[in-house]
Design a protein around this motif. Sequence first.
Motif, PDB file in Angstrom:
ATOM      1  N   VAL A 178       0.847  -1.193   0.000  1.00  0.00           N
ATOM      2  CA  VAL A 178       0.000   0.000   0.000  1.00  0.00           C
ATOM      3  C   VAL A 178       0.884   1.246   0.000  1.00  0.00           C
ATOM      4  O   VAL A 178       1.627   1.469   0.964  1.00  0.00           O
ATOM      5  CB  VAL A 178      -0.928   0.019   1.230  1.00  0.00           C
ATOM      6  CG1 VAL A 178      -1.819   1.258   1.197  1.00  0.00           C
ATOM      7  CG2 VAL A 178      -1.772  -1.248   1.296  1.00  0.00           C
ATOM      8  N   VAL A 180       1.958   5.062   0.568  1.00  0.00           N
ATOM      9  CA  VAL A 180       1.510   6.076   1.527  1.00  0.00           C
ATOM     10  C   VAL A 180       1.976   7.470   1.134  1.00  0.00           C
ATOM     11  O   VAL A 180       1.541   8.458   1.721  1.00  0.00           O
ATOM     12  CB  VAL A 180       1.987   5.746   2.961  1.00  0.00           C
ATOM     13  CG1 VAL A 180       1.320   4.482   3.453  1.00  0.00           C
ATOM     14  CG2 VAL A 180       3.508   5.636   3.021  1.00  0.00           C
ATOM     15  N   THR A 181       2.851   7.559   0.148  1.00  0.00           N
ATOM     16  CA  THR A 181       3.304   8.860  -0.345  1.00  0.00           C
ATOM     17  C   THR A 181       3.154   8.907  -1.858  1.00  0.00           C
ATOM     18  O   THR A 181       3.060   7.863  -2.522  1.00  0.00           O
ATOM     19  CB  THR A 181       4.778   9.121   0.003  1.00  0.00           C
ATOM     20  OG1 THR A 181       5.610   8.199  -0.722  1.00  0.00           O
ATOM     21  CG2 THR A 181       5.023   8.982   1.504  1.00  0.00           C
ATOM     22  N   GLU A 184       5.890   7.027  -3.741  1.00  0.00           N
ATOM     23  CA  GLU A 184       5.785   5.568  -3.805  1.00  0.00           C
ATOM     24  C   GLU A 184       4.897   5.097  -4.960  1.00  0.00           C
ATOM     25  O   GLU A 184       4.942   3.923  -5.334  1.00  0.00           O
ATOM     26  CB  GLU A 184       5.254   5.028  -2.473  1.00  0.00           C
ATOM     27  CG  GLU A 184       6.265   5.136  -1.338  1.00  0.00           C
ATOM     28  CD  GLU A 184       5.709   4.615  -0.023  1.00  0.00           C
ATOM     29  OE1 GLU A 184       4.651   3.943  -0.036  1.00  0.00           O
ATOM     30  OE2 GLU A 184       6.325   4.884   1.019  1.00  0.00           O
ATOM     31  N   VAL A 257      -7.134   3.905  -1.028  1.00  0.00           N
ATOM     32  CA  VAL A 257      -5.702   4.087  -0.751  1.00  0.00           C
ATOM     33  C   VAL A 257      -5.499   5.555  -0.386  1.00  0.00           C
ATOM     34  O   VAL A 257      -5.755   6.447  -1.206  1.00  0.00           O
ATOM     35  CB  VAL A 257      -4.842   3.713  -1.978  1.00  0.00           C
ATOM     36  CG1 VAL A 257      -3.370   3.996  -1.699  1.00  0.00           C
ATOM     37  CG2 VAL A 257      -5.057   2.249  -2.359  1.00  0.00           C
ATOM     38  N   TYR A 258      -5.071   5.812   0.845  1.00  0.00           N
ATOM     39  CA  TYR A 258      -4.906   7.179   1.315  1.00  0.00           C
ATOM     40  C   TYR A 258      -3.424   7.538   1.409  1.00  0.00           C
ATOM     41  O   TYR A 258      -2.639   6.828   2.059  1.00  0.00           O
ATOM     42  CB  TYR A 258      -5.578   7.359   2.674  1.00  0.00           C
ATOM     43  CG  TYR A 258      -7.070   7.109   2.639  1.00  0.00           C
ATOM     44  CD1 TYR A 258      -7.910   7.963   1.932  1.00  0.00           C
ATOM     45  CD2 TYR A 258      -7.625   6.014   3.292  1.00  0.00           C
ATOM     46  CE1 TYR A 258      -9.286   7.736   1.873  1.00  0.00           C
ATOM     47  CE2 TYR A 258      -8.995   5.779   3.249  1.00  0.00           C
ATOM     48  CZ  TYR A 258      -9.818   6.640   2.540  1.00  0.00           C
ATOM     49  OH  TYR A 258     -11.172   6.416   2.479  1.00  0.00           O
ATOM     50  N   LEU A 259      -3.062   8.620   0.749  1.00  0.00           N
ATOM     51  CA  LEU A 259      -1.690   9.106   0.757  1.00  0.00           C
ATOM     52  C   LEU A 259      -1.532  10.226   1.782  1.00  0.00           C
ATOM     53  O   LEU A 259      -2.512  10.748   2.319  1.00  0.00           O
ATOM     54  CB  LEU A 259      -1.309   9.628  -0.625  1.00  0.00           C
ATOM     55  CG  LEU A 259      -1.493   8.692  -1.817  1.00  0.00           C
ATOM     56  CD1 LEU A 259      -1.079   9.401  -3.104  1.00  0.00           C
ATOM     57  CD2 LEU A 259      -0.714   7.401  -1.634  1.00  0.00           C
ATOM     58  N   ASP A 260      -0.268  10.617   2.011  1.00  0.00           N
ATOM     59  CA  ASP A 260      -0.013  11.779   2.865  1.00  0.00           C
ATOM     60  C   ASP A 260      -0.632  13.032   2.248  1.00  0.00           C
ATOM     61  O   ASP A 260      -1.154  13.894   2.959  1.00  0.00           O
ATOM     62  CB  ASP A 260       1.498  11.984   3.048  1.00  0.00           C
ATOM     63  CG  ASP A 260       2.112  10.884   3.918  1.00  0.00           C
ATOM     64  OD1 ASP A 260       1.337  10.182   4.588  1.00  0.00           O
ATOM     65  OD2 ASP A 260       3.343  10.734   3.917  1.00  0.00           O
ATOM     66  N   ARG A 262      -3.490  14.660  -0.448  1.00  0.00           N
ATOM     67  CA  ARG A 262      -4.850  14.251  -0.806  1.00  0.00           C
ATOM     68  C   ARG A 262      -5.282  14.885  -2.121  1.00  0.00           C
ATOM     69  O   ARG A 262      -4.651  15.822  -2.622  1.00  0.00           O
ATOM     70  CB  ARG A 262      -5.844  14.598   0.298  1.00  0.00           C
ATOM     71  CG  ARG A 262      -5.959  16.065   0.628  1.00  0.00           C
ATOM     72  CD  ARG A 262      -6.944  16.288   1.761  1.00  0.00           C
ATOM     73  NE  ARG A 262      -8.302  16.071   1.340  1.00  0.00           N
ATOM     74  CZ  ARG A 262      -9.119  17.063   0.969  1.00  0.00           C
ATOM     75  NH1 ARG A 262      -8.695  18.314   0.935  1.00  0.00           N
ATOM     76  NH2 ARG A 262     -10.348  16.793   0.609  1.00  0.00           N
TER      77      ARG A 262
END
Length: 296
Positions: A178, A180-181, A184, A257-260, A262
């Motif tokens: 997954v 996260v940034t 990535e 999928v949640y990133l830092d 948005r």
Amino acid sequence: MDKLRKMAVFARVVELGNFAAAAADQNVTPAIVGRHVADLEAMLGLRLINRTTRSMEVTDAGQRYYHGCKTMLDQMEELEQDIADQKGVGLSGIVRVAAPEGLGTLLMDAVESFQKLYPQVLFDLVFENDQTDFVSGNVDLAIRLAISLEDSSLIVTKLTDTRLSLFAAPSYLERYGVPVTVQELDNHACLAFGGSRFGDSWPLLTKTGLRKLRQPWRMVINQTHIYRDALVRGTGIGLLPEIMALDLVEARQLSPVYLDDRFPDVGVFGVYPDKAFQPHRVRLFLEHLRKHFSEP
């Protein structure tokens, strides 16, 4: 009434761009359409349409007459409907709605519940991702998704808000991890929606405003149902309005999928032409849509 009929036929010729299309729309022959237009020209003593065997061009006088006809016909339809409502005859007629095909299920739910209240109201639904042409499409109401709408010639009613979010199949995330940034995402298969107004990029919110995020897209897909299916298959990660993915999340076929960072919220708008009289059935359906989309 015969003159009103001729005006209605003439208006459809202008809107559809040729006599044959207007004839098919009105369920008559092209010769009858031509006769109606010629009768109006004889009454007015003006040429409304310059025509050859291969083309037609609406004159300046024809354009002015068309706008007058359209206003009068719309007002007449609205008057007849209002009188019918006051007499208790009940709401009837056709509501023509255009919407992105990704909202098809939600719109169908709204139409179904509306027709339970007003069974004599019929619907002509057009699902497309392109910008709606209200004139040639003879559309009463369009549903649009946008961060903002800037067309001042249209009347806009916000129905709800939804957030743009990333989604992927649980199987994909289990296999590839997954992210996260934003950085990535470079290590993942990203899918672009080709029908998006953002083109080959994703709109990302930053401290300085929106910026375009571009990836080496594994696939570009221009139909929402195919795009959703590709995500469910585990092909990669994709960006969708949450309103178009909630059913798959609830079915555990997709995971958010949640990133830092948005993505922005997107408004769901009801849009219609700026005209003096909107049919009563269209106004009621628009209000019904607003309530339907605001329900949890």
